[in-house]
Design an enzyme around this catalytic site. Structure first.
Site, PDB file in Angstrom:
ATOM      1  N   ASN A   1      -9.228  -0.522   3.960  1.00  0.00           N
ATOM      2  CA  ASN A   1      -9.273  -0.696   2.516  1.00  0.00           C
ATOM      3  C   ASN A   1      -8.285  -1.769   2.032  1.00  0.00           C
ATOM      4  OD1 ASN A   1     -10.496   0.171   0.122  1.00  0.00           O
ATOM      5  ND2 ASN A   1      -8.718   1.412  -0.426  1.00  0.00           N
TER       6      ASN A   1
ATOM      7  N   GLU B   1      -0.703  11.152   3.458  1.00  0.00           N
ATOM      8  CA  GLU B   1      -1.865  10.789   2.646  1.00  0.00           C
ATOM      9  C   GLU B   1      -1.904  11.781   1.485  1.00  0.00           C
ATOM     10  OE1 GLU B   1      -4.279   8.351   3.139  1.00  0.00           O
ATOM     11  OE2 GLU B   1      -3.189   7.530   4.873  1.00  0.00           O
TER      12      GLU B   1
ATOM     13  N   ASP C   1      -0.192   5.162   0.791  1.00  0.00           N
ATOM     14  CA  ASP C   1      -0.415   6.178   1.822  1.00  0.00           C
ATOM     15  C   ASP C   1      -0.293   5.581   3.214  1.00  0.00           C
ATOM     16  OD1 ASP C   1      -0.923   7.687  -0.378  1.00  0.00           O
ATOM     17  OD2 ASP C   1      -2.981   8.220   0.144  1.00  0.00           O
TER      18      ASP C   1
ATOM     19  N   SER D   1      -2.699   1.159  -4.660  1.00  0.00           N
ATOM     20  CA  SER D   1      -3.141   2.283  -3.845  1.00  0.00           C
ATOM     21  C   SER D   1      -4.515   2.770  -4.245  1.00  0.00           C
ATOM     22  CB  SER D   1      -2.132   3.433  -3.978  1.00  0.00           C
ATOM     23  OG  SER D   1      -2.590   4.584  -3.303  1.00  0.00           O
TER      24      SER D   1
ATOM     25  N   ASP E   1       0.866  -1.171   0.000  1.00  0.00           N
ATOM     26  CA  ASP E   1       0.000   0.000   0.000  1.00  0.00           C
ATOM     27  C   ASP E   1       0.908   1.227   0.000  1.00  0.00           C
ATOM     28  OD1 ASP E   1      -2.291   1.697   0.453  1.00  0.00           O
ATOM     29  OD2 ASP E   1      -1.675   1.771   2.548  1.00  0.00           O
TER      30      ASP E   1
END
Length: 415
Positions: free
Chosen positions: A345, A195, A188, A274, A186
């Site tokens: 997520n 972010e 961020d 991402s 991932d």
């Protein structure tokens, strides 16, 4: 003349244990003595720690008295303590289950190790081997555990890890651990410290509104796709040149370059997936040597963001699908994939991967992952793959500036 019948070799096995200050030639002299005694070697294990040697050899086909006479000179010659004891070869049949257990924390006091070993014992396991993987900037040990079932071992060590506030990962042992892997990161708050959408929102003057939408999404009031579209809409009119400004301001998580560089040397594949924006992430990934990228594309018209996205959204399900696609393209089985992320997520992606790692994540993500890292560095992921710090630093040695120590270089190069 009738030939003499062949001499009957003695039955029974003996454990020869040698301990003391390690010196070149001591092991050679031991095996020369065993040869002189006519012993056959069945098994050997050796550990050297801070210059102290512990060498254990299982032998058969020799009388105990002959064996003791043969190894006795090692004591005056090398100052080693030598013991010869009968051993029962059938007493401990090899267990069917083996696991690698990786323990990691800023410090590992005796109480923490006692808790881990107690958890292994409660799971019905036994530690056969211990190797130190790192002593700075975090401490990490790898334990080979035999005899415990996967579910019970994970349950017991997870309870201890939570109580002791340390990170513990359990993986099945086997050839797959040495095979080529795909590592999917991932971006961020994982590969980078920020972010991206927040950085863009600051420049667009809508940071507060974006933060409110993010809060609602994290509270479960909005789906990711809905929240993402709402935040992107607030960016409408922002000059496209801002994307490059933001890219230039990104801060890699400490250890990111070391991780990606070492994975490349191992011949592993690395990818980034991402829910952020391709125009920012793709150039950054290219700078790191990562060519597999999945992210959302911002629409740009007349040099400005339109507030819309192009193509399918990379959401929670999209991340898992990207991992599957990259694994297929790279020819890597899913069992040999590793996914690393911090947010809800990422949960599907972590679940699909052979090893899912929650990186400084909330409890719901850690509960869904196979392992959790709660240290501010990314390169400890290498320890979960069995790569020790010493090998990482040795590989970096040719690139290290003259006069810079390994410890200093590890710190400088960890960004």
């Amino acid at each position: 003349m009738t030939p003499d019948p062949p001499r009957q070799r003695p039955e029974g096995a003996f454990l020869v244990t040698v301990s003391g200050l390690d010196r070149p030639g001591s092991a050679a002299d031991l095996f020369a003595a065993l040869e002189q005694a006519g012993a056959d070697v069945l098994d050997v294990e050796q550990v050297t720690i801070f210059g102290q040697l512990l060498l254990a050899v299982v032998v058969v086909g020799v009388d105990q008295g002959v064996l003791q006479d043969a190894v006795a000179p090692l004591t005056p010659t090398w100052g080693l303590a030598v013991a010869v004891n009968p051993t029962d070869l059938g007493a401990s049949p090899p267990p069917h289950h083996h696991h690698w257990l990786t323990v990691l924390a800023p410090t590992l006091p005796a109480a923490a190790l006692a808790g881990v070993f107690g958890a292994v014992a409660r799971a019905g396991g036994n530690v056969e081997r211990i190797v130190q993987l790192a002593h700075q900037p975090v401490v990490s040990y790898e334990l080979l555990v035999a005899g415990a079932g996967s579910d019970e071992l994970r349950r017991q060590v997870a309870q201890e890890a939570a109580r002791l506030r340390i990170d513990v990962a359990v993986q099945r042992a086997g050839l797959h651990r040495r095979a080529r892997h795909l590592i999917v990161l991932d971006v961020d708050s994982t590969l980078i410290r920020q972010e991206v959408v927040d950085l863009l929102a600051e420049r667009a003057g809508c940071a507060q509104q974006v933060a409110e939408i993010t809060r609602a999404a994290m509270a479960g009031e909005l789906e990711f796709a809905e929240a993402l579209r709402a935040r992107v809409q607030l960016l409408a009119g922002l000059p496209a040149s801002t994307l490059e400004e933001v890219r230039q301001s990104l801060e890699l998580t400490p250890g990111a370059r070391t991780l990606v560089r070492t994975l490349a040397r191992l011949g592993y594949e690395t990818a980034v997936v991402s829910g952020g924006f391709l125009q920012v992430i793709e150039p950054m990934a290219a700078d790191l040597g990562i060519r597999r990228v999945a992210a959302n594309r911002l629409e740009v018209a007349d040099g400005r963001l339109t507030g819309r996205l192009l193509g399918p959204i990379v959401d929670r399900a999209g991340k898992a699908e990207a991992l599957r696609r990259f694994a297929a393209e790279a020819g890597v089985p899913l069992a040999q994939t590793v996914a690393v992320g911090d947010g809800a997520n990422d949960i599907d992606m972590l679940s699909v991967a052979g090893l899912g790692i929650a990186f400084n994540a909330k409890a719901v993500v850690q509960d869904a992952a196979d392992a959790a890292l709660n240290v501010p560095y990314l390169d400890p992921i290498l320890y979960l793959l069995g790569v020790p710090r010493s090998e990482i630093e040795a590989a970096d040695e040719p690139e290290r500036p003259e006069g810079v120590s390994a410890r200093t270089s590890a710190s400088l190069g960890s960004a």
